[in-house]
Design a protein around this motif. Structure first.
Motif, PDB file in Angstrom:
ATOM      1  N   THR A  41      32.621  62.900   3.354  1.00 31.73           N
ATOM      2  CA  THR A  41      31.713  61.521   3.185  1.00 31.73           C
ATOM      3  C   THR A  41      31.550  60.933   1.923  1.00 31.73           C
ATOM      4  O   THR A  41      31.527  59.611   1.719  1.00 31.73           O
ATOM      5  N   PRO A  42      31.613  61.633   0.678  1.00 35.94           N
ATOM      6  CA  PRO A  42      31.485  61.061  -0.455  1.00 35.94           C
ATOM      7  C   PRO A  42      32.867  60.207  -0.827  1.00 35.94           C
ATOM      8  O   PRO A  42      32.716  59.262  -1.526  1.00 35.94           O
ATOM      9  N   ILE A 102      26.569  54.059   6.183  1.00 38.72           N
ATOM     10  CA  ILE A 102      27.293  55.332   6.273  1.00 38.72           C
ATOM     11  C   ILE A 102      26.138  56.147   6.969  1.00 38.72           C
ATOM     12  O   ILE A 102      25.274  56.458   6.702  1.00 38.72           O
ATOM     13  N   ILE A 103      27.005  56.931   8.179  1.00 33.27           N
ATOM     14  CA  ILE A 103      26.218  57.985   8.869  1.00 33.27           C
ATOM     15  C   ILE A 103      27.334  59.118   8.933  1.00 33.27           C
ATOM     16  O   ILE A 103      28.338  59.144   9.038  1.00 33.27           O
ATOM     17  N   SER A 104      26.566  60.236   8.900  1.00 31.91           N
ATOM     18  CA  SER A 104      27.302  61.508   8.809  1.00 31.91           C
ATOM     19  C   SER A 104      26.691  62.655   9.841  1.00 31.91           C
ATOM     20  O   SER A 104      25.894  62.413  10.347  1.00 31.91           O
ATOM     21  N   GLN A 152      22.084  64.394  -0.348  1.00 32.90           N
ATOM     22  CA  GLN A 152      20.935  63.744  -0.518  1.00 32.90           C
ATOM     23  C   GLN A 152      20.680  63.460  -1.845  1.00 32.90           C
ATOM     24  O   GLN A 152      19.704  62.700  -2.128  1.00 32.90           O
ATOM     25  N   TYR A 153      21.626  63.702  -2.758  1.00 36.53           N
ATOM     26  CA  TYR A 153      21.373  63.569  -4.183  1.00 36.53           C
ATOM     27  C   TYR A 153      22.559  62.305  -4.482  1.00 36.53           C
ATOM     28  O   TYR A 153      22.797  61.952  -5.798  1.00 36.53           O
ATOM     29  N   LEU A 154      23.214  61.743  -3.603  1.00 32.08           N
ATOM     30  CA  LEU A 154      24.233  60.530  -3.892  1.00 32.08           C
ATOM     31  C   LEU A 154      23.290  59.423  -3.745  1.00 32.08           C
ATOM     32  O   LEU A 154      22.146  59.362  -3.483  1.00 32.08           O
ATOM     33  N   VAL A 155      23.897  58.229  -4.373  1.00 37.15           N
ATOM     34  CA  VAL A 155      23.127  57.077  -4.279  1.00 37.15           C
ATOM     35  C   VAL A 155      24.090  55.976  -3.208  1.00 37.15           C
ATOM     36  O   VAL A 155      25.572  55.812  -3.983  1.00 37.15           O
ATOM     37  N   PRO A 156      23.883  55.868  -2.160  1.00 38.18           N
ATOM     38  CA  PRO A 156      22.535  56.039  -1.505  1.00 38.18           C
ATOM     39  C   PRO A 156      22.576  57.415  -0.924  1.00 38.18           C
ATOM     40  O   PRO A 156      23.807  58.068  -0.609  1.00 38.18           O
ATOM     41  N   PHE A 163      17.955  65.256  12.911  1.00 43.54           N
ATOM     42  CA  PHE A 163      18.126  63.948  12.314  1.00 43.54           C
ATOM     43  C   PHE A 163      17.517  63.486  11.135  1.00 43.54           C
ATOM     44  O   PHE A 163      16.553  63.822  10.971  1.00 43.54           O
ATOM     45  N   GLN A 164      18.384  63.196   9.925  1.00 41.45           N
ATOM     46  CA  GLN A 164      17.747  63.100   8.848  1.00 41.45           C
ATOM     47  C   GLN A 164      18.127  61.430   8.379  1.00 41.45           C
ATOM     48  O   GLN A 164      19.196  61.050   8.052  1.00 41.45           O
ATOM     49  N   GLU A 165      17.051  60.698   8.517  1.00 41.94           N
ATOM     50  CA  GLU A 165      17.464  59.402   8.500  1.00 41.94           C
ATOM     51  C   GLU A 165      17.091  58.896   6.588  1.00 41.94           C
ATOM     52  O   GLU A 165      16.015  59.267   6.094  1.00 41.94           O
ATOM     53  N   ASN A 166      18.045  58.675   5.952  1.00 43.77           N
ATOM     54  CA  ASN A 166      18.041  58.427   4.557  1.00 43.77           C
ATOM     55  C   ASN A 166      18.442  56.864   4.235  1.00 43.77           C
ATOM     56  O   ASN A 166      18.508  56.087   5.088  1.00 43.77           O
ATOM     57  N   GLU A 167      18.994  56.825   2.987  1.00 38.86           N
ATOM     58  CA  GLU A 167      19.093  55.408   2.557  1.00 38.86           C
ATOM     59  C   GLU A 167      20.478  54.685   3.032  1.00 38.86           C
ATOM     60  O   GLU A 167      20.448  53.424   2.798  1.00 38.86           O
ATOM     61  N   SER A 168      21.592  55.552   3.440  1.00 39.51           N
ATOM     62  CA  SER A 168      22.621  54.774   3.710  1.00 39.51           C
ATOM     63  C   SER A 168      22.952  54.045   4.975  1.00 39.51           C
ATOM     64  O   SER A 168      23.965  53.563   5.016  1.00 39.51           O
TER      65      SER A 168
END
Length: 329
Positions: free
Chosen positions: A247-248, A267-269, A277-281, A320-325
């Protein structure tokens, strides 16, 4: 306090807490105990019980994480661990399974955990020949076979991958690029690719079926073709990645075409690597519950070895982990 714990303190094993170590040393000092090597070795069994940890795909971070955790727990339970990595693509699956049987016999294993791979076409007689309890983890196995001779612990790879694609569609995305391992992958990553195809057909979005980048789980393989694809297809609004490990490359490729990940292209992975979780986003993903799976595998294998449990086949649901991407359009 077990004899095994005392032995580890005397031999300076690193996996003993300072508190336990100091308590044992205090008791030894108070009782003026002096270990005698000859006596200790006389008490050892002639054969130390060995458990095998086998893994297909050396770049699989999740299985490596689980194997490390299991190694520590089995070691603390006074088992010896033997490990090996298996190349996924190089041989006939029945031949590979026969080599697995030979490995178990050669090392006189009393149990094994086998991570990954695919034995879908292997005849049932080979599974019935397993000489010790074996738990297959995230392995593609035959549909019709006696399941009383081995155990399996899986994640719902097909169902979770379908949720990935459905989530993107529910957020309004209609032009979706898929970052997969390979179109010919027959492992659980192939199940994910199959799910993507089925959902797109069901949702009448077949035009996306050719929008596929093969990563082979490696960012350096994925990045160049993904960059070229995004330049050629500016209408793309989302990338559905079949594996966190690649994904990076999507983030860098999106930047490369002058767009912002998580704003211009979602992006969804799938897998739940902590580092994402430490990437932006930070990456929206479906996490394999590896800690729960590891605990279950340990308890099940010990129970099978001690003949206190029967073989089982368990499917875990990804979280499911909903984050910023992955914002809506």
């Amino acid at each position: 306090m077990t004899p095994g714990t005392v032995s580890k303190v005397l031999n300076n094993y690193p996996d003993i807490s300072d508190t336990t170590r100091q308590n044992i040393l205090k008791i030894i000092e108070e009782n003026q105990y002096t270990p005698r090597n000859s006596a200790r070795f006389l008490k050892l069994p002639s054969k130390i019980p060995q458990i095998g940890l086998a893994m297909e795909g050396i770049s699989d971070w999740l299985h490596q994480t689980m194997a490390r955790a299991l190694s520590i727990r089995f070691h603390n339970a006074d088992y010896t661990i033997t490990t090996f990595n298996d190349n996924y693509y190089t041989q006939d699956k029945t031949e590979k399974f026969q080599e697995l049987l030979a490995y178990i016999d050669k090392h006189e294993l009393i149990g094994m955990v086998y991570f990954g791979g695919e034995f879908k076409s292997v005849p049932s007689k080979y599974f019935q020949s397993l000489p010790c309890p074996v738990i297959f983890v995230n392995t593609v196995l035959p549909d019709q076979i006696s399941t009383e001779t081995y155990s399996s612990v899986q994640v719902d790879h097909y169902g979770t991958a379908a949720k990935q694609m459905e989530y993107l569609i529910s957020r309004g995305h209609r032009n979706i690029c898929m970052l997969i391992s390979s179109k010919v992958d027959t492992s659980v990553y192939g199940l994910r690719w199959n799910a993507y195809q089925d959902v797109l057909k069901l949702r009448s979005l077949e035009h996306n079926l050719s929008h596929v980048i093969e990563s082979h789980y490696i960012c350096s393989y994925a990045y160049p073709p993904l960059s070229q694809y995004l330049k050629a297809h500016p209408e793309t609004t989302a990338i559905c990645s079949a594996a966190d490990i690649a994904t990076p490359a999507a983030i860098k490729a999106i930047h490369n075409v002058g767009k912002i990940p998580g704003r211009d292209i979602a992006i969804i992975s799938f897998d739940g690597m902590d580092t994402l979780q430490y990437l932006v986003p930070s990456i929206t993903t479906f996490e394999q519950p590896w800690a729960e799976m590891t605990n279950y595998i340990y308890d099940l294998l010990i129970g099978l070895i001690e003949e206190k449990r029967q073989h089982l086949h368990i499917t875990f649901q990804a979280k499911f982990q909903e984050n910023e991407s992955c914002p809506p359009l």
